[in-house]
Write a protein that holds these residues in place. Sequence first.
Motif, PDB file in Angstrom:
ATOM      1  N   ASP A 118      19.676   8.810 -37.686  1.00  0.00           N
ATOM      2  CA  ASP A 118      18.834   8.851 -36.490  1.00  0.00           C
ATOM      3  C   ASP A 118      18.075  10.166 -36.338  1.00  0.00           C
ATOM      4  O   ASP A 118      18.263  10.888 -35.352  1.00  0.00           O
ATOM      5  N   HIS A 212      20.236   3.957 -38.334  1.00  0.00           N
ATOM      6  CA  HIS A 212      19.840   4.109 -36.932  1.00  0.00           C
ATOM      7  C   HIS A 212      20.507   3.062 -36.068  1.00  0.00           C
ATOM      8  O   HIS A 212      21.031   2.051 -36.559  1.00  0.00           O
ATOM      9  N   GLY A 219      19.056   5.738 -29.182  1.00  0.00           N
ATOM     10  CA  GLY A 219      18.628   5.991 -30.548  1.00  0.00           C
ATOM     11  C   GLY A 219      17.160   6.400 -30.604  1.00  0.00           C
ATOM     12  O   GLY A 219      16.353   5.984 -29.774  1.00  0.00           O
TER      13      GLY A 219
END
Length: 269
Positions: A118, A212, A219
């Motif tokens: 992420d 992610h 996120g």
Amino acid sequence: MFSVRGRTGHLAWYRTDEAAAEVAFLHGFSDSAQCWEPLIGAMPGIRALAIDARGHGESGLPEEPVSYTAHRDDAALVLSSQPSAGAVIVVGHSMGAMAAAYLAAARPDLVRAVVLEDPPTGPPSVQQSPRGERQERAMVMPGWLAEVRALEVPARIARGRAADPDWPEDELEPWAVSKGQVNPDLFELPYRDPRPLTDLLAAITCPVLLIHGDTERGGLISTEYAERCARAAGGEFQAVHIAGAGHSVRRDKRPQYVAELTSFLRQHS
């Protein structure tokens, strides 16, 4: 987990054993190298190196602008100082993921493959000075970090548990301790804006795994943006979406994260 500790210049680093590391870990903003210990402990046999970023953990803070170029060069300095087993796989989270992308783009001799948990996307466009330099701006300590730093460690742990009740218990103490280790002088230094993540991916030729979660849970990478990354990538690229996770994917969904990371490491070790 870290039995070997050392320092290279202003940077503190940690290894799991005397042997050359196979995997290097770069942490996110306000975390520290110790925040990787719960994950490493869930992956028996991994030979790991983790680095405290400048101004974090036990690392020093040079009086110069803060930038991902500096984080890249810091990581390269530490990796170059280690017992050599060739290029390593670099795993980074958030700020550390962007630093890992910068490193993979610039130093393919040091990076065999890269895992980006992420990462920030970077600005869609970056203002530059007439000389082509990226603009600098002031950094500000986030309000949540100032609030957490004002608490004692047990109270920080309690706050973290209340905010993220699904995190494994062993994640909470290193997270809490790391907040108190952030050097407040970091926010007195100018910050230099990064390149867009898609531009960096175009320059990376080694294999890339992007992990992610869900944007609605905090996120940074949406499924649509992950598809943009795939189109921009200059080499082998894989994106994995772990449903139900937020920005700290490995903390929110450790078993799924470990499964994806282990598979990638087996492919590229």
